[in-house]
Enzyme design. Structure first.
Site, PDB file in Angstrom:
ATOM      1  N   GLY A  12       0.827  -1.214   0.000  1.00  0.00           N
ATOM      2  CA  GLY A  12       0.000   0.000   0.000  1.00  0.00           C
ATOM      3  C   GLY A  12       0.854   1.253   0.000  1.00  0.00           C
ATOM      4  O   GLY A  12       0.569   2.214   0.726  1.00  0.00           O
ATOM      5  N   SER A  14       1.317   3.368  -2.514  1.00  0.00           N
ATOM      6  CA  SER A  14       1.032   4.345  -3.570  1.00  0.00           C
ATOM      7  C   SER A  14       0.552   5.685  -3.039  1.00  0.00           C
ATOM      8  O   SER A  14       0.654   6.698  -3.725  1.00  0.00           O
ATOM      9  CB  SER A  14      -0.007   3.770  -4.540  1.00  0.00           C
ATOM     10  OG  SER A  14      -1.190   3.439  -3.849  1.00  0.00           O
ATOM     11  N   ASP A  64      -2.626  -7.901  -5.554  1.00  0.00           N
ATOM     12  CA  ASP A  64      -3.644  -7.957  -4.505  1.00  0.00           C
ATOM     13  C   ASP A  64      -3.050  -8.698  -3.309  1.00  0.00           C
ATOM     14  O   ASP A  64      -2.827  -9.913  -3.366  1.00  0.00           O
ATOM     15  CB  ASP A  64      -4.893  -8.688  -5.023  1.00  0.00           C
ATOM     16  CG  ASP A  64      -5.986  -8.780  -3.975  1.00  0.00           C
ATOM     17  OD1 ASP A  64      -5.806  -8.237  -2.865  1.00  0.00           O
ATOM     18  OD2 ASP A  64      -7.023  -9.400  -4.269  1.00  0.00           O
ATOM     19  N   VAL A  65      -2.798  -7.970  -2.242  1.00  0.00           N
ATOM     20  CA  VAL A  65      -2.127  -8.569  -1.080  1.00  0.00           C
ATOM     21  C   VAL A  65      -2.966  -9.661  -0.407  1.00  0.00           C
ATOM     22  O   VAL A  65      -2.441 -10.419   0.407  1.00  0.00           O
ATOM     23  CB  VAL A  65      -1.710  -7.515  -0.028  1.00  0.00           C
ATOM     24  CG1 VAL A  65      -0.496  -6.757  -0.466  1.00  0.00           C
ATOM     25  CG2 VAL A  65      -2.866  -6.600   0.330  1.00  0.00           C
ATOM     26  N   ASN A  91       1.236  -2.490   5.340  1.00  0.00           N
ATOM     27  CA  ASN A  91       0.478  -1.242   5.516  1.00  0.00           C
ATOM     28  C   ASN A  91      -0.849  -1.219   4.736  1.00  0.00           C
ATOM     29  O   ASN A  91      -1.771  -0.508   5.126  1.00  0.00           O
ATOM     30  CB  ASN A  91       1.371  -0.070   5.076  1.00  0.00           C
ATOM     31  CG  ASN A  91       0.584   1.199   4.828  1.00  0.00           C
ATOM     32  OD1 ASN A  91       0.203   1.907   5.768  1.00  0.00           O
ATOM     33  ND2 ASN A  91       0.291   1.497   3.561  1.00  0.00           N
ATOM     34  N   TYR A 156     -13.570  -3.771  10.212  1.00  0.00           N
ATOM     35  CA  TYR A 156     -12.252  -3.119  10.228  1.00  0.00           C
ATOM     36  C   TYR A 156     -11.586  -3.296  11.598  1.00  0.00           C
ATOM     37  O   TYR A 156     -10.411  -3.662  11.697  1.00  0.00           O
ATOM     38  CB  TYR A 156     -12.454  -1.641   9.907  1.00  0.00           C
ATOM     39  CG  TYR A 156     -11.196  -0.803   9.830  1.00  0.00           C
ATOM     40  CD1 TYR A 156     -10.398  -0.830   8.696  1.00  0.00           C
ATOM     41  CD2 TYR A 156     -10.817   0.032  10.890  1.00  0.00           C
ATOM     42  CE1 TYR A 156      -9.244  -0.044   8.616  1.00  0.00           C
ATOM     43  CE2 TYR A 156      -9.682   0.812  10.817  1.00  0.00           C
ATOM     44  CZ  TYR A 156      -8.897   0.778   9.669  1.00  0.00           C
ATOM     45  OH  TYR A 156      -7.762   1.548   9.598  1.00  0.00           O
ATOM     46  N   ALA A 158     -12.142  -5.606  13.838  1.00  0.00           N
ATOM     47  CA  ALA A 158     -11.759  -7.012  14.039  1.00  0.00           C
ATOM     48  C   ALA A 158     -10.455  -7.304  13.297  1.00  0.00           C
ATOM     49  O   ALA A 158      -9.566  -7.986  13.833  1.00  0.00           O
ATOM     50  CB  ALA A 158     -12.876  -7.930  13.542  1.00  0.00           C
ATOM     51  N   LYS A 160      -8.090  -5.189  12.538  1.00  0.00           N
ATOM     52  CA  LYS A 160      -6.959  -4.463  13.134  1.00  0.00           C
ATOM     53  C   LYS A 160      -6.592  -5.027  14.508  1.00  0.00           C
ATOM     54  O   LYS A 160      -5.417  -5.026  14.891  1.00  0.00           O
ATOM     55  CB  LYS A 160      -7.290  -2.967  13.223  1.00  0.00           C
ATOM     56  CG  LYS A 160      -7.422  -2.301  11.842  1.00  0.00           C
ATOM     57  CD  LYS A 160      -6.136  -2.398  11.042  1.00  0.00           C
ATOM     58  CE  LYS A 160      -6.178  -1.695   9.708  1.00  0.00           C
ATOM     59  NZ  LYS A 160      -4.920  -1.771   8.972  1.00  0.00           N
ATOM     60  N   ILE A 189      -5.574   9.971  10.986  1.00  0.00           N
ATOM     61  CA  ILE A 189      -4.485  10.509  10.157  1.00  0.00           C
ATOM     62  C   ILE A 189      -5.059  11.057   8.841  1.00  0.00           C
ATOM     63  O   ILE A 189      -5.978  10.454   8.263  1.00  0.00           O
ATOM     64  CB  ILE A 189      -3.437   9.395   9.855  1.00  0.00           C
ATOM     65  CG1 ILE A 189      -2.987   8.672  11.142  1.00  0.00           C
ATOM     66  CG2 ILE A 189      -2.225   9.975   9.107  1.00  0.00           C
ATOM     67  CD1 ILE A 189      -2.301   9.512  12.195  1.00  0.00           C
TER      68      ILE A 189
HETATM   69  P1  NAP Z   1      -5.075   4.918   1.838  1.00  0.00           P
HETATM   70  O1  NAP Z   1      -4.615   6.311   1.631  1.00  0.00           O
HETATM   71  O2  NAP Z   1      -6.463   4.535   1.435  1.00  0.00           O
HETATM   72  O3  NAP Z   1      -4.024   3.908   1.156  1.00  0.00           O
HETATM   73  C1  NAP Z   1      -4.245   2.533   1.182  1.00  0.00           C
HETATM   74  C2  NAP Z   1      -3.146   1.831   0.412  1.00  0.00           C
HETATM   75  O4  NAP Z   1      -3.409   0.407   0.418  1.00  0.00           O
HETATM   76  C3  NAP Z   1      -3.060   2.266  -1.036  1.00  0.00           C
HETATM   77  O5  NAP Z   1      -1.716   2.307  -1.442  1.00  0.00           O
HETATM   78  C4  NAP Z   1      -3.779   1.128  -1.756  1.00  0.00           C
HETATM   79  O6  NAP Z   1      -3.305   0.986  -3.076  1.00  0.00           O
HETATM   80  C5  NAP Z   1      -3.368  -0.070  -0.925  1.00  0.00           C
HETATM   81  N1  NAP Z   1      -4.259  -1.215  -1.110  1.00  0.00           N
HETATM   82  C6  NAP Z   1      -5.588  -1.273  -0.832  1.00  0.00           C
HETATM   83  N2  NAP Z   1      -6.056  -2.496  -1.142  1.00  0.00           N
HETATM   84  C7  NAP Z   1      -5.005  -3.230  -1.597  1.00  0.00           C
HETATM   85  C8  NAP Z   1      -4.855  -4.563  -2.050  1.00  0.00           C
HETATM   86  N3  NAP Z   1      -5.882  -5.414  -2.104  1.00  0.00           N
HETATM   87  N4  NAP Z   1      -3.624  -4.988  -2.435  1.00  0.00           N
HETATM   88  C9  NAP Z   1      -2.563  -4.134  -2.395  1.00  0.00           C
HETATM   89  N5  NAP Z   1      -2.641  -2.859  -1.970  1.00  0.00           N
HETATM   90  C10 NAP Z   1      -3.851  -2.414  -1.578  1.00  0.00           C
HETATM   91  O7  NAP Z   1      -4.987   4.506   3.381  1.00  0.00           O
HETATM   92  P2  NAP Z   1      -4.106   5.102   4.579  1.00  0.00           P
HETATM   93  O8  NAP Z   1      -4.970   5.993   5.353  1.00  0.00           O
HETATM   94  O9  NAP Z   1      -2.791   5.573   4.089  1.00  0.00           O
HETATM   95  O10 NAP Z   1      -3.939   3.772   5.448  1.00  0.00           O
HETATM   96  C11 NAP Z   1      -2.754   2.978   5.447  1.00  0.00           C
HETATM   97  C12 NAP Z   1      -2.872   1.953   6.570  1.00  0.00           C
HETATM   98  O11 NAP Z   1      -3.019   2.650   7.814  1.00  0.00           O
HETATM   99  C13 NAP Z   1      -4.102   1.055   6.451  1.00  0.00           C
HETATM  100  O12 NAP Z   1      -3.795  -0.249   6.891  1.00  0.00           O
HETATM  101  C14 NAP Z   1      -5.101   1.695   7.396  1.00  0.00           C
HETATM  102  O13 NAP Z   1      -6.055   0.771   7.869  1.00  0.00           O
HETATM  103  C15 NAP Z   1      -4.178   2.186   8.473  1.00  0.00           C
HETATM  104  N6  NAP Z   1      -4.722   3.263   9.302  1.00  0.00           N
HETATM  105  C16 NAP Z   1      -5.067   4.455   8.742  1.00  0.00           C
HETATM  106  C17 NAP Z   1      -5.586   5.461   9.550  1.00  0.00           C
HETATM  107  C18 NAP Z   1      -5.964   6.828   9.030  1.00  0.00           C
HETATM  108  O14 NAP Z   1      -6.497   7.613   9.826  1.00  0.00           O
HETATM  109  N7  NAP Z   1      -5.716   7.142   7.771  1.00  0.00           N
HETATM  110  C19 NAP Z   1      -5.760   5.214  10.919  1.00  0.00           C
HETATM  111  C20 NAP Z   1      -5.415   3.990  11.442  1.00  0.00           C
HETATM  112  C21 NAP Z   1      -4.884   3.018  10.611  1.00  0.00           C
HETATM  113  P3  NAP Z   1      -4.337   1.033  -4.323  1.00  0.00           P
HETATM  114  O15 NAP Z   1      -5.219   2.221  -4.102  1.00  0.00           O
HETATM  115  O16 NAP Z   1      -3.463   1.109  -5.520  1.00  0.00           O
HETATM  116  O17 NAP Z   1      -5.090  -0.261  -4.235  1.00  0.00           O
END
Ligand code: NAP
Length: 248
Positions: A12, A14, A64-65, A91, A156, A158, A160, A189
């Site tokens: 993830g 990108s 696809d992870v 991630n 979600y 569950a 995490k 975030i």
């Molecule tokens: P984001 O901006 O939506 O980015 C998610 C990333 O995961 C993207 O690079 C996406 O790539 C990739 N991804 C999604 N499905 C995938 C799949 N099946 N195979 C491979 N890659 C996949 O999310 P983020 O906010 O940066 O979150 C990153 C991590 O932090 C996540 O695990 C999220 O649960 C966790 N988190 C985020 C927050 C927050 O407040 N943002 C809080 C707590 C935890 P594509 O779009 O190319 O698929």
């Protein structure tokens, strides 16, 4: 190819937190391999462009992870090409929010597959090379929601919370092999994931954060980087919260 460079795999990568993690490891001159899945390559190409400008050796892989066989094949390719995986950051994550009453089986399955099964897939595939080298760092991105729960996010939460249990169990299994396994649990975030939240939910979250502001992806990336650094050699099986005090 310089063998002193660490090979870092980030799922993830990108955009959002994953991109910030790529850029943080890039600052040490690591070789960055990141995974993404959206058929639209725009975000992945943006990340690659930034890394390229900084003169960093970087590669993106569309994958696809949640697919066990595709992940296994990918890590075999990485090890064939670069001989080892020094750091794995699990991630990639998605939300499929709904009240449990209305949650479909598909929403449940997708969240669990992409958020939790992926961590099993990637860790299992990367640990072989780490065990051979007797060294490695695995950092799993969980969430504050895995600790405190959230309305509309039972799937979600569950997934995490599952990451936390997985992290502690695998940390115990790999502790004598020179491999540390830790989790980072971000709070609220500023990324695409949270930008889509309804205004009311955003305000409710903000009102509960003692520091009174949303976190930045870089603030999570710094913690991830630290867990992979020499400063964290004696730390394993921990969940480090990065949340402005939202959960303490
Ligand atoms: P984001 O901006 O939506 O980015 C998610 C990333 O995961 C993207 O690079 C996406 O790539 C990739 N991804 C999604 N499905 C995938 C799949 N099946 N195979 C491979 N890659 C996949 O999310 P983020 O906010 O940066 O979150 C990153 C991590 O932090 C996540 O695990 C999220 O649960 C966790 N988190 C985020 C927050 C927050 O407040 N943002 C809080 C707590 C935890 P594509 O779009 O190319 O698929």
């Amino acid at each position: 190819m310089s063998e002193s460079k660490r090979t870092v795999v980030i799922t993830g990568g990108s955009m959002g937190i994953g991109r910030a993690i790529c850029l943080r490891f890039a600052r040490e001159g690591a070789r960055i391999i990141f995974v993404h899945y959206d058929p639209d390559d725009l975000k992945a190409n943006e990340t690659l462009g930034i890394l390229d400008k900084a003169d960093v050796e970087a590669k993106a892989k569309k994958l696809d992870v949640s697919s066990f066989s595709d992940v296994e094949e990918f890590f075999q390719e990485v090890v064939r090409e670069f001989h080892r995986v020094d750091v794995l950051v699990n991630n990639a994550g998605i939300t499929r929010d709904a009240f449990l009453m209305r949650m479909s089986e598909d929403q449940w399955d997708q969240a669990l597959m992409v958020n939790l099964k992926s961590v099993f897939n990637c860790t299992k595939a990367a640990m072989r090379s780490m065990m051979k080298e007797r060294s490695g760092r695995i950092i799993n991105i969980s969430s504050v929601v895995g600790e405190i729960g959230n309305i509309g996010q039972s799937n979600y939460a569950a997934s995490k919370a599952g990451i936390m249990g997985f992290t502690k169990s695998v940390a115990r299994e790999l502790a004598t092999r020179g491999i540390t396994v830790n989790a980072v649990a971000p709070g609220f975030i500023d990324t695409e994931m949270t930008r889509n939240l309804p205004e009311k939910a955003r305000e409710a979250f903000l009102s509960r954060i003692p520091m009174g502001r949303i976190g930045e992806p870089d603030e999570v990336a710094e913690t991830v980087y630290w867990l992979a650094s020499k400063g964290a050699t004696y730390i394993t099986g921990q969940v480090i919260h990065v949340n402005g005090g939202l959960y303490m």
